[in-house]
Design a protein around this motif. Structure first.
Motif: not given
Lengths: 529, 360
Positions: A23-26, B220-223
């Protein structure tokens, strides 16, 4: 056997996973050297500036939009500087104001900015259908209140118009020398009616919104993050940093952890218990803000109908001890207007004087303290408010020999109780809407909705009204001093306690980060190393 | 049993898809929509097949009708209770002039009689419209839920898997080694896990894993590296609880006659435990699972707060503080739906684990 089959299958799907795309987050696309990482504590309730009322929403709106005027925060002062209006002037009675609009401003969809956009914004703010909480911001304008109440249907009767030279002319009900401050407020910013008509409530989505400020709203992931990107066609000096990444982090301790890990470049609202440690660090900055903390006294209730008792309570409170307890660099306040504002004077008000306080109690007929009626101090549930109330309770016990009771309520319940006027002593605070003493002084007028003390003084009201019209600063200060004397020395319906400080940690990556007493954050002036 | 029968192959395929979805979402990979469809279709197919095969269709239909009625009652009671709360949604520090308050109340129909508001809300609800938030101006409750609930569910599912994956073996191990050091250690751990509040566990784990070891991210919630700590914190209590429940009920079952028979037949210790004992001692854990699943899937306020996770739990709490009536109602209803549904699933599973239980 099934057991082994499951494990085999699990491994199979694990290896399959590698065939898929990450998933590519901005956020990942933002280069660090061109990005400032900041945090806000809540999701902005709305970015529709006609409806926004809270500081979080204003922080974002302020960076994507401009008003007619702006604060000059570079000097740390509260002077105004031109923004969408290049010049402004008024008639000597401060009743009619003229704003000359800049010609070279474009919205970020390429359309030219016109004075009529301001008119549209003000019409929308006042329109009863918009149901904006801050509509009262424009009430000083002639007929604005009637329009907002729905008594006048025709907006052209409201005292604001565009003249032949394209200037915005504002006619007020009564003279107000500080009116220019009002047009720095987000609620008075111009709007694009056409855009709002097309998209309805979703006009503030990044793909729909049209703005003209130093930054464009690029991404708004609700409850998670906001990304602002530099507006390259900004009419003024362009922002120094290209991207602003704003995380939404409700807990100040969490923000502090992320700062420690180098994931945030600047944080504020530091956890108060950590302050004694944090203030020793080189990243630490602090500055006063225009916010006060006070106790109001219901003057209709016994024993506080006697001014001597009110004075005695006031004098029995040692504010220094309270601010020492809170450890947040709060400034003890005995006058009504906080520091850094016109009309502030540290000598105003009743100082801590336990002997005099005891004498006053004796005079008021409470020589035998056991005859003193039951008194309750109420506050809304919050750790700091509790600590302050307990300290006050202890001081009253120690210095006056009176045992008061404490009562706390959940915030909305508390507000409801305040309205019923049953409270004897209540805690409240005030944060300035605009940096003018008028904002603090009108709070205690007899007709103010925020004055829950049941106290009113015609003399005080008249002084405050008169000072609001004057443009000569020295004369204004004189009147405000006189009015404050009535409030905090003679009649004492309020006990000011302190004015607040804002605390920051700003990382070494940041070279310039202007701070100001209104608590505004202007990203366009921030610079990285 | 034929491994290559159509049914087996289908369930194998479904199992792969389901685990693939979980793994992909954990690794923060994009999940293609076909995979979602397969998962959803598979779950539905499995559910319907199971109910029809076990002749429980009528029962399930009855339960669903009952659930609708329950939801109606919940909506009504919540609606009434909210209006008895002191303080309104638009009360704030800076008191609004009365005419402005009137404008706002008119916009949200708060000036109308209570019965009208109630009718208005219900008619919206029937059409699937939960109204507009008072606090997040212009945002629909459904869209707020649609954005936050999946994140809570994502975190919740990881925590649930962790709970069962660790809790049950721990419980079985403790029971089979009753009164040894292993049992005592595990049970002390479980007691601590149940009693330590997450606002204490979280900072301790952050301190250890993020600041001493530097393995994971603090918030945070990113991976994946962001997911592990919150799911550990969220999982601590259920793991401990399940371990204790499993231990207690395994100890009870282990003394029954059929276990003695199995042992006498010379079956291996672990085979007896996992094949014969566990299935029968699973019922108490199952009972506990309904509320557990609902609670965990809708998120934990404290965990989401500390780790800045954009989930739904904060709305369950903050909406009340804000007196955001539509949001409180929406969050309550969503929670109720999840709770009712997980209880239904648990009841269906009962009859699977204990054939003596007949649902009809």
């Amino acid at each position: 056997m099934f057991y082994y089959l499951n494990i085999v299958l699990l491994c199979l799907s694990l290896s399959l996973a590698s065939c898929f795309k990450k998933k590519q987050s901005k956020q990942d696309e933002l280069p660090l050297q061109d990005t400032l990482r900041f945090n806000i504590s809540t999701e902005p309730p709305t970015l529709d500036w006609s409806k926004a009322t809270d500081t979080t929403s204003s922080l974002i709106v302020d960076n994507v939009m401009d008003g007619l005027l702006d604060y000059d925060s570079s000097k740390g002062s509260l002077k105004l500087k031109p923004a969408l209006a290049e010049k402004w002037s008024s008639t000597p009675d401060s009743k009619t104001w003229t704003f000359t609009i800049r010609k070279d401003v474009k919205w970020n969809d390429g359309k030219e900015f016109k004075a009529s956009h301001v008119l549209d914004g003000w019409e929308r703010l006042l329109n009863p259908k918009t149901a904006s909480e801050y509509a009262y911001f424009l009430y000083p304008i002639k007929n604005a209140r009637a329009y907002s109440e729905g008594k006048i249907k025709d907006f052209s009767k409201v005292g604001v118009s565009v003249n032949e030279q394209g200037q915005l002319v504002v006619e007020l009900e009564e003279g107000k020398s500080y009116f220019p401050y009002f047009v720095t407020h987000t609620s008075t910013y111009p709007i694009r009616k056409d855009i709002i008509e097309i998209h309805g409530d979703s006009w503030t989505d990044p793909k729909n919104i049209v703005t003209l400020g130093a930054y464009n709203l690029k991404v708004w992931e609700h409850d998670k993050s906001i990304i602002l990107e530099r507006n390259t066609n900004y009419y003024n000096q362009a922002a120094k940093i290209k991207n602003i990444l704003i995380h939404i982090i409700p807990e100040s301790g969490t923000a502090l952890n992320l700062f420690e890990k180098g994931r945030l470049d600047a944080i504020r609202d530091l956890p108060s218990r950590e302050l004694p440690v944090l203030r020793k660090r080189k990243e630490y900055r602090s500055h006063p803000i225009l916010a006060t903390y006070y106790y109001g006294i219901n003057v209709e209730q016994k024993p506080f109908d006697d001014v001597r008792v009110r004075k005695a309570f006031n004098m029995a409170i040692d504010r220094k001890k309270i601010t020492d307890l809170l450890k947040g660099d709060q400034i003890p306040l005995t006058g009504w207007i906080p520091g850094n504002l016109l009309g502030y004077d540290s000598s105003l008000g009743l100082n801590f004087n336990p002997e005099k306080a005891r004498e006053l109690m004796d005079e008021a007929g409470y020589k035998d303290r056991s005859t003193f009626p039951r008194v309750v101090i109420s506050y809304n549930t919050h750790e700091d408010h509790k600590r302050v109330a307990e300290k006050v309770q202890a001081q009253l016990k120690k210095h006056l020999g009176i045992q008061v009771e404490l009562s706390n309520e959940e915030w909305k319940t508390y507000l409801q109780s305040l309205k019923t006027g049953r409270q004897q002593i209540y805690r409240m605070g005030w944060v300035a809407d605009y940096p003018d003493p008028d904002n603090f002084m009108t709070l205690m007028t007899s007709y103010s909705e925020n004055n829950h003390t049941n106290w009113g003084s015609g003399r005080y009201d008249a002084l405050v009204e008169e000072a609001g019209v004057l443009s000569n600063e020295r004369e204004r200060v004189k009147l405000y001093m006189e009015a404050q004397k009535i409030l905090v020395e003679e009649e004492v319906p309020v006990i000011p306690i302190y004015s607040s400080q804002s605390h920051w940690l700003i990382s070494d990556r940041v070279a310039v980060f202007p701070l100001n007493i209104m608590g505004k954050v202007s990203f366009k002036e921030v610079q990285l190393r | 049993m034929n491994i290559f029968s159509f049914k087996t192959l289908l369930s194998v395929f479904f199992f792969i898809c389901l685990s693939l979805t979980l793994i992909l979402s954990f690794l923060n990979y994009e999940i293609p929509s076909w995979l979602w469809l397969v998962d959803l279709g598979g779950l539905l197919a499995f559910f319907s097949y199971y109910t029809i095969k076990k002749r429980m269709l009528a029962y399930v239909c009855k339960r669903i009708l009952g659930a609708l009625f329950t939801l109606f009652i919940i909506a009504t009671v919540t609606f009434v209770l909210l209006r008895t709360l002191p303080g309104g949604p638009f009360d704030q520090e800076k008191t609004l002039p009365p005419e402005i308050k009137a404008n706002i109340e008119a916009k949200y129909h708060l000036d109308r009689p209570l019965m009208y508001q109630y009718g208005y809300y219900l008619s919206g609800l029937v059409q699937g419209d939960m109204g507009e938030s008072y606090k997040y101006i212009g945002r629909n409750i459904s869209s707020i839920m649609a954005e936050t609930l999946p994140i809570s569910i994502q975190l919740g599912i990881y925590a649930l898997i962790l709970s069962y994956l660790l809790g049950i073996p721990f419980g079985v191990l403790a029971a089979s080694r009753q009164n040894t050091w292993a049992d005592r250690t595990l049970m002390v751990g479980a007691i601590s896990g149940v009693s330590l509040p997450s606002f204490l566990v979280a900072p301790l784990l952050i301190l250890f894993f993020c600041f001493y070891l530097d393995w994971f991210e603090t918030a945070l919630w990113e991976g994946p590296s962001y997911y592990i700590l919150p799911l550990l914190v969220l999982g601590t209590r259920p793991v401990s609880f399940i371990a204790r429940l499993t231990r207690a009920s395994v100890l009870e079952v282990i003394q029954s006659d059929y276990v003695r028979t199995a042992k006498a037949k010379g079956l291996h210790h672990w085979t007896v435990l996992y094949k014969h004992v566990l299935k029968n001692s699973f019922l108490p854990v199952l009972t506990f699972s309904g509320p557990l699943i609902a609670g965990i899937l809708t998120g934990s306020f404290i965990v989401e707060h500390i780790f800045a996770i954009p989930g739904m739990a904060k709305h369950l709490v903050n909406s009340v503080t804000n007196r955001d009536y539509p949001l409180i109602l929406g969050a309550t209803l969503i929670y109720s739906v999840v709770l009712i549904f997980s209880n239904l699933v648990v009841d269906l599973l009962y009859s699977h684990f204990d054939p003596r239980i007949r649902l009809s």
